[in-house]
Structures are given as C-alpha cells and as structure tokens.
Design a protein around this motif. Structure first.
Motif, short mmCIF file in Angstrom:
data_model
loop_
_atom_site.label_atom_id
_atom_site.label_comp_id
_atom_site.label_asym_id
_atom_site.label_seq_id
_atom_site.Cartn_x
_atom_site.Cartn_y
_atom_site.Cartn_z
N VAL A 13 0.84 -1.20 0.00
CA VAL A 13 0.00 0.00 0.00
C VAL A 13 0.88 1.25 0.00
O VAL A 13 1.65 1.47 0.92
N ASP A 33 -0.01 4.47 0.26
CA ASP A 33 -0.43 5.52 1.19
C ASP A 33 0.25 5.45 2.55
O ASP A 33 0.46 6.47 3.19
N SER A 68 3.24 3.62 2.97
CA SER A 68 4.61 3.15 2.77
C SER A 68 5.60 4.12 3.41
O SER A 68 5.44 5.33 3.33
N ALA A 116 -0.80 -0.97 -4.21
CA ALA A 116 -2.09 -0.27 -4.26
C ALA A 116 -1.92 1.18 -3.85
O ALA A 116 -1.13 1.51 -2.97
N SER A 155 -4.28 4.91 -3.36
CA SER A 155 -5.57 5.60 -3.41
C SER A 155 -5.51 6.67 -4.50
O SER A 155 -4.43 7.10 -4.92
N SER A 178 1.21 2.03 -10.51
CA SER A 178 0.63 1.43 -9.31
C SER A 178 0.10 0.02 -9.56
O SER A 178 0.04 -0.45 -10.69
#
Length: 121
Positions: free
Chosen positions: A15, A17, A19, A64, A66, A82
C-alpha cells in the motif's frame, strides 16, 4: 532521471499511502544502480511526493494506491506505476527492460488490466 519504488521486506510495499521506505534508483547499462534509500516514516502522500520530487524522482513504482495518493504524486510531476507486486529486485529489472506485464500485477488487477489495458505499462 530517478525512479523510486516503495519497498517493504524486499518486496514492493502493498500500500503506497502508508509506505515508509523508498528505494531510489537509476538505469545503469542493462541493470540499475541504487542511488539511496529514503525513509519517510509513513508521512502523508503529499509530503512523501514533495520529498521524492525534491530528490529528482520522476517515476514511482508501487502497490495499491488511493486516488488521493496518485493525485499527490502526479501534482509533483511524478508518474505513478501502481498496483505492482513482487520481489523489488525482479520488479526493478523488469521495469528497466520494459517487461512489466500482468505477471507483476497485484492480485485482482489482472482481469482489470486485460479488460481496460494495463495502465502499468
């Protein structure tokens, strides 16, 4: 031109967001050369994007992400690749050689990539 990859335990971090570690590298002949590792401590995406941009990063490989995170990086002029998964070394080598394909897509992304054309190419 530098590329960054979000990493965790030798793999692409799942993820973006949240990391906290980014390996920054550049192409070096047929391989790559690590420039440095940036630890952000899980800073918000807009702060991480600013820090990476300030270090000359123009592309980011990540798991992933957002929409908000992707927009933060795009706003700093960083192209985001991504929904990538796998061993960070293998992903970097495939990215450099232009061979990123469905085999590096996160689970659940493969069908979307076939249907819409993979945005990670």
């Amino acid at each position: 031109m530098y590329t960054a990859i979000s990493i965790w335990n030798g793999r692409v971090a799942p993820v973006l967001d949240s990391s906290g570690t980014f390996l920054i590298f550049e192409k070096d002949g047929g391989g790559y050369r690590e420039v440095y590792c940036l630890k952000t401590g899980g800073a918000p995406p807009h702060e991480t994007a600013q820090r990476l941009s300030g270090r000359g990063v123009s592309r980011l490989i990540c798991g992933a992400a957002s929409r908000w995170a992707e927009e933060a990086f795009a706003g700093e002029g960083i192209e985001v690749h991504s929904f990538i998964a796998g061993c960070s070394d293998a992903v970097i080598r495939a990215f450099i050689s232009g061979e990123i394909d469905e085999s590096f897509a996160m689970p659940g992304c493969r069908r979307r990539c076939r249907r819409r054309g993979c945005r990670n190419r």
